[in-house]
Scaffold this active site. Structure first.
Site, PDB file in Angstrom:
ATOM      1  CG  HIS A 198     -10.141  -4.063   1.878  1.00 42.06           C
ATOM      2  ND1 HIS A 198      -9.079  -2.896   2.070  1.00 42.06           N
ATOM      3  CD2 HIS A 198      -9.637  -4.671   0.758  1.00 42.06           C
ATOM      4  CE1 HIS A 198      -8.216  -3.095   1.064  1.00 42.06           C
ATOM      5  NE2 HIS A 198      -8.428  -4.186   0.236  1.00 42.06           N
ATOM      6  CD  GLU A 202      -6.071  -1.901  -2.326  1.00 40.71           C
ATOM      7  OE1 GLU A 202      -6.683  -2.366  -1.883  1.00 40.71           O
ATOM      8  OE2 GLU A 202      -5.303  -1.107  -1.924  1.00 40.71           O
ATOM      9  CG  HIS A 218     -10.505  -5.396  -4.575  1.00 35.14           C
ATOM     10  ND1 HIS A 218     -10.889  -4.137  -4.119  1.00 35.14           N
ATOM     11  CD2 HIS A 218      -9.362  -5.518  -3.764  1.00 35.14           C
ATOM     12  CE1 HIS A 218     -10.125  -3.264  -3.290  1.00 35.14           C
ATOM     13  NE2 HIS A 218      -9.071  -4.092  -2.970  1.00 35.14           N
ATOM     14  CG  ASP A 248      -7.737  -7.794  -0.827  1.00 35.04           C
ATOM     15  OD1 ASP A 248      -6.614  -8.313  -1.312  1.00 35.04           O
ATOM     16  OD2 ASP A 248      -8.073  -6.816  -1.132  1.00 35.04           O
ATOM     17  CG  HIS A 282      -2.847 -10.645  -0.887  1.00 33.26           C
ATOM     18  ND1 HIS A 282      -2.051 -10.003  -1.938  1.00 33.26           N
ATOM     19  CD2 HIS A 282      -3.919  -9.655  -0.830  1.00 33.26           C
ATOM     20  CE1 HIS A 282      -2.365  -8.913  -2.485  1.00 33.26           C
ATOM     21  NE2 HIS A 282      -3.597  -8.587  -1.876  1.00 33.26           N
ATOM     22  CG  HIS A 319      -2.087  -0.620   1.189  1.00 31.11           C
ATOM     23  ND1 HIS A 319      -2.832  -1.293   2.372  1.00 31.11           N
ATOM     24  CD2 HIS A 319      -2.720  -1.262   0.268  1.00 31.11           C
ATOM     25  CE1 HIS A 319      -3.873  -1.921   2.181  1.00 31.11           C
ATOM     26  NE2 HIS A 319      -3.989  -1.846   0.653  1.00 31.11           N
ATOM     27  CE1 TYR A 375      -4.112  -9.255   3.030  1.00 27.43           C
ATOM     28  CE2 TYR A 375      -6.160  -9.414   3.938  1.00 27.43           C
ATOM     29  CZ  TYR A 375      -5.272  -9.128   2.767  1.00 27.43           C
ATOM     30  OH  TYR A 375      -5.720  -8.929   1.483  1.00 27.43           O
ATOM     31  CG  ASP A 419      -3.291  -5.549  -4.246  1.00 23.46           C
ATOM     32  OD1 ASP A 419      -4.284  -4.783  -4.747  1.00 23.46           O
ATOM     33  OD2 ASP A 419      -3.398  -6.300  -3.395  1.00 23.46           O
TER      34      ASP A 419
END
Ligand code: FEO
Length: 396
Positions: A145, A81, A79, A164, A225, A23, A192, A83
């Site tokens: 999230h 994001e 998602h 996630d 992950h 992040h 996490y 990554d």
């Protein structure tokens, strides 16, 4: 190495052994991470999530070991994001006709990240896409999230891909939970949860209840992950339900920052008081401690004691990040108190108490201040503070 996790369902992701800050630099990742991407090969071909952009070539290489990327019909983006969505452009350069499958909120966030006119298909909970023997079913999971978060279920293979959720920043040679050190695995899974999912705990509980209500057979849970849960896969769901309850532990953390050791000596005296009340504690100097590791201890503890010397009429600046983190993570069911040394004005203790209140941590004892270096009486006051908090914790 590409791995078939169930018939026709392949892990084609990347292991990032070298990552130490995530992040941007916000989150420490002492054991690296993985970006998990899953390829489902049936009459139709689907890719569920991609990998962080710098690893796009490895992803394309991995997909190419199974099928020509041009054959991909659907790219599910659970998602947005980066990554997970960061390699969308690279995949779409090769799979030009693929549909990009997004949740209702993903229909806003994915275009918002890429500003491309791709062929989007918006899905909501209960929608399905047939692939042949298998089909993809979708469960929206807003705020787990991000607003766009979604789980994808591979019906016919009993594979849940929850992005996630249930993940860990954990680079390993083995892809499955039964191939790694269980202690390390749970250390990373809890870190996490504590650092990322804590504020959404009420939603975690609701989502788990919803999943149980669907009674989907689940043989494998493949997060985005870390390792894939294959052995007793729902064990991590049970753990999440426990963590989401945020039951306060009968233990304490003492977080402090210090200039010339006065507040450190006070912190140690507070610890003596906690020990006298029979409460185990951990003490962290926030000028040097890893904030994300400390958050795990805050998550576990029922009592949080904060200490800072006063500088420039306030709290030491190096103490502020953990205070902001604690407030943002919206912990529940905790008690606390404050202490600190000062030379002439002494505002830090009152400001720490305000931080505790705004973090919804119940103040259960009056703060203790010591002018210059603490006297024996000041240290006795700190011990009394620790004992009072410990007694209150034990009584809860
Ligand atoms: Fe929310 Fe792993 O990204």
């Amino acid at each position: 190495m590409v791995t078939e996790i169930k018939k026709g369902v392949y892990w084609v992701g990347v292991v990032d052994w070298g990552l130490r800050r995530f992040h941007g630099h916000e989150l420490s990742t002492h054991r690296g991470t993985t970006y998990n991407s899953y390829l489902i090969v049936d009459e139709k071909v689907a890719l569920v999530d991609t990998v962080w952009g710098p690893f796009k070539d490895e992803l394309i290489t991995n997909i190419s070991k199974i099928v020509d990327p041009a054959r991909i019909d659907y790219i599910v983006t659970n998602h947005s994001e980066t990554d997970h969505a960061g390699s969308l452009p690279a995949v779409l350069q090769r799979a030009r006709d693929a549909q990009v499958v997004v949740s209702t909120r993903g229909a806003e966030s994915v275009p918002g990240h890429f500003h491309e006119k791709w062929n989007f298909k918006t899905v909501k909970t209960g929608d399905r896409i047939a692939l042949g023997e298998t089909s993809l079913a979708f469960i929206e999971a807003p705020m787990l999230h991000w607003p766009d978060s979604m789980f994808t279920y591979v019906a016919g293979r009993n594979v849940l891909l929850p992005n996630d959720a249930f993940g860990q920043h954990y680079a390993t040679s083995g892809r499955f939970n039964d191939e790694v050190d269980e202690h390390e695995l749970y250390e990373e899974a809890l870190k996490y949860y504590a650092n990322i999912l804590t504020p959404f705990s009420p939603l975690v509980k609701k989502k788990i209840d919803e999943l149980k209500g669907l009674s989907l057979p689940v043989d494998v849970i493949g997060p985005s992950h870390g390792v894939i849960w294959r052995k007793d896969p729902t064990q991590i769901v049970t753990r999440y339900a426990e963590w989401a309850a945020q039951k306060p532990g009968k233990c304490a953390v003492v977080l402090y920052d210090t200039m010339w050791e006065a507040t450190r000596r006070m912190a140690e005296a507070v610890g003596d008081g906690l020990a006298a009340a029979g409460v185990p504690f951990k003490l962290f100097h926030m000028g040097v401690a890893d904030r994300n590791d400390v958050i795990v201890e805050v998550f576990k503890a029922g009592a949080i004691l904060l200490g800072s010397s006063t500088v420039n009429n306030g709290i030491l600046p190096t103490f502020m990040p953990i205070l902001e983190e604690i407030r943002g993570l919206k912990f529940k069911n905790k008690i606390g108190a404050a202490f600190g040394s000062y030379g002439w004005s002494g505002e830090a203790v009152g400001q720490l108490e305000e931080h505790l209140k705004s973090s919804k941590i119940e103040l259960v004892a009056e703060g203790v201040k010591a002018k210059w270096q603490p006297t024996p009486d000041d240290l006795a006051g700190c011990a009394a503070l620790g004992r009072a908090v410990g007694v209150r914790l034990n009584a809860a």
